[in-house]
Design a protein around this motif. Structure first.
Motif, short mmCIF file in Angstrom:
data_model
loop_
_atom_site.label_atom_id
_atom_site.label_comp_id
_atom_site.label_asym_id
_atom_site.label_seq_id
_atom_site.Cartn_x
_atom_site.Cartn_y
_atom_site.Cartn_z
N ARG A 34 18.47 -2.35 4.52
CA ARG A 34 18.43 -1.68 3.22
C ARG A 34 17.79 -0.30 3.35
O ARG A 34 16.85 -0.10 4.13
CB ARG A 34 17.65 -2.52 2.20
CG ARG A 34 18.44 -3.77 1.83
CD ARG A 34 17.74 -4.58 0.76
NE ARG A 34 18.29 -5.93 0.74
CZ ARG A 34 17.76 -6.94 0.07
NH1 ARG A 34 16.66 -6.75 -0.65
NH2 ARG A 34 18.32 -8.13 0.11
N LEU A 35 18.30 0.63 2.56
CA LEU A 35 17.86 2.03 2.66
C LEU A 35 16.73 2.32 1.68
O LEU A 35 16.69 1.78 0.58
CB LEU A 35 19.03 2.97 2.38
CG LEU A 35 20.19 2.88 3.38
CD1 LEU A 35 21.35 3.75 2.92
CD2 LEU A 35 19.74 3.29 4.78
N LEU A 36 15.85 3.18 2.12
CA LEU A 36 14.74 3.62 1.28
C LEU A 36 14.38 5.05 1.69
O LEU A 36 14.86 5.55 2.71
CB LEU A 36 13.54 2.66 1.45
CG LEU A 36 13.14 2.29 2.88
CD1 LEU A 36 12.31 3.36 3.53
CD2 LEU A 36 12.39 0.97 2.88
N LEU A 37 13.55 5.69 0.86
CA LEU A 37 13.04 7.00 1.26
C LEU A 37 11.80 6.75 2.11
O LEU A 37 10.90 6.03 1.68
CB LEU A 37 12.69 7.84 0.03
CG LEU A 37 13.86 8.11 -0.92
CD1 LEU A 37 13.43 9.06 -2.03
CD2 LEU A 37 15.04 8.71 -0.16
N ARG A 38 11.78 7.30 3.30
CA ARG A 38 10.71 6.93 4.23
C ARG A 38 9.34 7.23 3.60
O ARG A 38 9.15 8.26 2.96
CB ARG A 38 10.87 7.64 5.57
CG ARG A 38 10.64 9.14 5.53
CD ARG A 38 10.82 9.72 6.92
NE ARG A 38 10.60 11.18 6.90
CZ ARG A 38 10.86 11.98 7.92
NH1 ARG A 38 11.35 11.50 9.05
NH2 ARG A 38 10.63 13.28 7.83
N THR A 39 8.43 6.31 3.80
CA THR A 39 7.10 6.45 3.21
C THR A 39 6.13 7.09 4.19
O THR A 39 5.01 7.43 3.84
CB THR A 39 6.54 5.07 2.82
OG1 THR A 39 6.51 4.25 4.00
CG2 THR A 39 7.42 4.41 1.78
N HIS A 40 6.55 7.23 5.43
CA HIS A 40 5.74 7.90 6.46
C HIS A 40 6.71 8.37 7.55
O HIS A 40 7.89 8.01 7.54
CB HIS A 40 4.65 6.99 7.03
CG HIS A 40 5.12 5.60 7.40
ND1 HIS A 40 4.27 4.59 7.78
CD2 HIS A 40 6.36 5.04 7.47
CE1 HIS A 40 4.95 3.49 8.06
NE2 HIS A 40 6.22 3.74 7.88
N THR A 69 0.83 -1.21 0.00
CA THR A 69 0.00 0.00 0.00
C THR A 69 0.86 1.25 0.00
O THR A 69 0.35 2.35 -0.21
CB THR A 69 -0.92 0.04 1.24
OG1 THR A 69 -0.10 0.12 2.41
CG2 THR A 69 -1.79 -1.20 1.31
N GLN A 70 2.14 1.10 0.27
CA GLN A 70 3.02 2.28 0.28
C GLN A 70 4.10 2.06 -0.77
O GLN A 70 5.14 1.49 -0.49
CB GLN A 70 3.64 2.48 1.66
CG GLN A 70 2.58 2.66 2.73
CD GLN A 70 3.15 3.11 4.06
OE1 GLN A 70 4.36 3.21 4.22
NE2 GLN A 70 2.29 3.38 5.01
N ASP A 71 3.82 2.48 -2.02
CA ASP A 71 4.78 2.29 -3.10
C ASP A 71 6.08 2.99 -2.75
O ASP A 71 6.13 4.21 -2.65
CB ASP A 71 4.21 2.83 -4.42
CG ASP A 71 3.16 1.90 -4.99
OD1 ASP A 71 3.23 0.69 -4.70
OD2 ASP A 71 2.27 2.38 -5.70
N THR A 72 7.11 2.19 -2.57
CA THR A 72 8.31 2.70 -1.91
C THR A 72 9.43 2.97 -2.90
O THR A 72 9.66 2.18 -3.82
CB THR A 72 8.79 1.66 -0.87
OG1 THR A 72 7.69 1.31 -0.05
CG2 THR A 72 9.92 2.23 -0.03
N LEU A 73 10.11 4.08 -2.71
CA LEU A 73 11.30 4.41 -3.49
C LEU A 73 12.50 3.89 -2.71
O LEU A 73 12.77 4.35 -1.60
CB LEU A 73 11.40 5.93 -3.70
CG LEU A 73 10.28 6.53 -4.56
CD1 LEU A 73 10.16 8.03 -4.32
CD2 LEU A 73 10.52 6.25 -6.03
N VAL A 74 13.19 2.89 -3.29
CA VAL A 74 14.32 2.29 -2.56
C VAL A 74 15.64 2.74 -3.17
O VAL A 74 15.71 3.11 -4.34
CB VAL A 74 14.24 0.74 -2.57
CG1 VAL A 74 12.99 0.27 -1.87
CG2 VAL A 74 14.31 0.22 -3.99
N VAL A 75 16.67 2.76 -2.35
CA VAL A 75 18.01 3.09 -2.82
C VAL A 75 18.57 1.86 -3.55
O VAL A 75 18.42 0.73 -3.05
CB VAL A 75 18.90 3.51 -1.64
CG1 VAL A 75 20.34 3.77 -2.09
CG2 VAL A 75 18.33 4.76 -0.95
N ALA A 76 19.20 2.09 -4.71
CA ALA A 76 19.62 0.97 -5.56
C ALA A 76 20.86 0.25 -5.01
O ALA A 76 21.56 0.75 -4.14
CB ALA A 76 19.92 1.49 -6.97
N ASN A 77 21.11 -0.96 -5.54
CA ASN A 77 22.34 -1.73 -5.30
C ASN A 77 22.58 -2.08 -3.84
O ASN A 77 23.66 -1.87 -3.30
CB ASN A 77 23.57 -0.97 -5.84
CG ASN A 77 23.44 -0.69 -7.33
OD1 ASN A 77 22.91 -1.53 -8.07
ND2 ASN A 77 23.87 0.48 -7.75
#
Ligand code: ZN
Length: 371
Positions: free
Chosen positions: A190-196, A173-181
């Motif tokens: 793993r790193l991602l841009l926080r969704t909330h 439900t939270q389409d997430t932008l993740v950091v590559a590689n």
């Protein structure tokens, strides 16, 4: 040129006044016509010249011929006239030297003091910042402090510790932008841009035992397509309250108060069952439509209600993650509630904005309305 000095017909005040007024008028008229230095010098000689000057003539003829009792009155008027003529000479000299001749030079140096200056625009809060500050202020008055955290988060803080286990469908439900590689890293690192802004709840609990009362304003990111009401980057304010004996009534009372503080005391709230992984039970909160007062209008799709935020009692699974570092988060002894709201949505309602993109376009005509 020189008009002769007439003889005085009499020495009484009226006759003297008239005679001197005539001379003064002649001097003024002659002075007004002076347009170069030669003319000014001629004027000087004509009136103040030692031998043929008119004043000399007046002094010689009128003063000497006057009877003794008229000499004082005559002398006073003579001195006044002389002062006038000297003044006329001085200003005539000034205007031919600096007036017409120096005009071009003066104009070249002149500063146009009527030109408007360069006005510096007064800065003002962006409407998003303003709405966020207003929300935070409402909760600050209830004793909440402000929590902040990173926008680039780990999977653990953004999902796992908020009770979104790996593979759990709620993650979708939270389409997430993740950091590559990052495939070699364990999932939770793993790193991602926080969704909330919820990860800050966990970060705060790990740092301090209960009681906790924080609001978390901040920017969040989701892989959403932009439309009139969605943006891949938006802002949330989340809240967390943990203490002994915190109940759902506390949650309802707190949010009802906050909505009234934000939208006016006439606003009503109602709660509907909902689902969020990190709260149980969870609820969606609706407020009575601020546009129609609940009668039904286009903005509330005729329902009289507008859905505005999510909330719920903190899930014991979340406390269990916090207890790994702070054992006092024992869900048998403490309880708490959490809530979250979208700042853009609240700003759009409060300020009557229909396009979310207006907030980010940087158009001064739009932003200037909030100065
Ligand atoms: Zn309405």
């Amino acid at each position: 040129m020189s008009e002769g000095i007439p003889d005085l017909p009499a020495y009484d005040d009226a006759a003297l006044d008239k005679a001197f007024a005539t001379l003064e008028a002649q001097a003024r008229e002659a002075a007004a016509a002076l347009n170069d230095e030669t003319a000014v010098e001629a004027f000087r000689l004509e009136w103040l010249g030692r031998k043929q000057g008119r004043l000399n003539e007046v002094s010689g003829r009128w003063l000497k011929a006057a009877p003794p009792e008229a000499k004082k009155a005559l002398g006073l008027r003579f001195n006044t006239l002389k002062a006038v003529v000297e003044q006329l000479l001085e200003s005539a000299l000034g205007s031919v030297q600096y007036g017409s001749g120096g005009d071009a030079a003066l104009k070249a140096e002149a500063i146009d003091i009527t030109l408007p200056g360069t006005r510096r625009l007064t800065g003002a809060e962006h409407p998003i910042t303003r709405a966020m500050n207003e929300i935070v202020t409402v909760f600050a008055a209830l004793g909440y402090s402000v929590g902040v955290g990173p926008e680039v988060e780990t999977d653990f803080y953004n999902f796992e510790s908020m009770n979104f286990p790996p593979g759990h469908p709620a993650r979708d439900t939270q389409d997430t932008l993740v950091v590559a590689n990052q495939e070699r890293r364990p999932l939770r690192d793993r790193l991602l841009l926080r969704t909330h802004t919820s990860p800050v709840q966990m970060r705060t609990m790990e740092l301090q035992p209960p009681p906790v009362r924080i609001v978390i304003p901040g920017k969040v990111h989701r892989n959403d397509a932009a439309d009139a009401t969605h943006s891949p980057i938006f802002h949330q304010v989340e809240g967390l309250c943990v203490d002994a004996n915190i109940t759902f009534s506390d949650l309802k009372g707190t949010l009802d108060h906050a909505m009234k503080a934000l939208f006016g005391s006439a606003v009503k709230t109602r709660f509907f069952p909902s689902f969020f992984p990190f709260t149980e039970p969870s609820a969606d909160v609706q407020i009575s439509c601020i546009f129609c007062g609940g009668k039904g209008c286009r903005k509330c799709k005729q329902s009289g209600w507008i859905e505005l935020l999510g909330c719920g009692m903190v899930d014991p699974a979340v406390f269990a993650f916090a207890a790994e570092k702070q054992p006092a988060y024992d869900s048998k002894k403490i309880s708490g509630f959490a809530f979250g709201m979208g700042v853009e949505r609240i700003a759009m309602m409060k300020y009557g904005i229909s396009e979310i993109g207006s907030f980010y376009a940087g158009d001064m005509r739009f932003l200037g309305q909030f100065v």
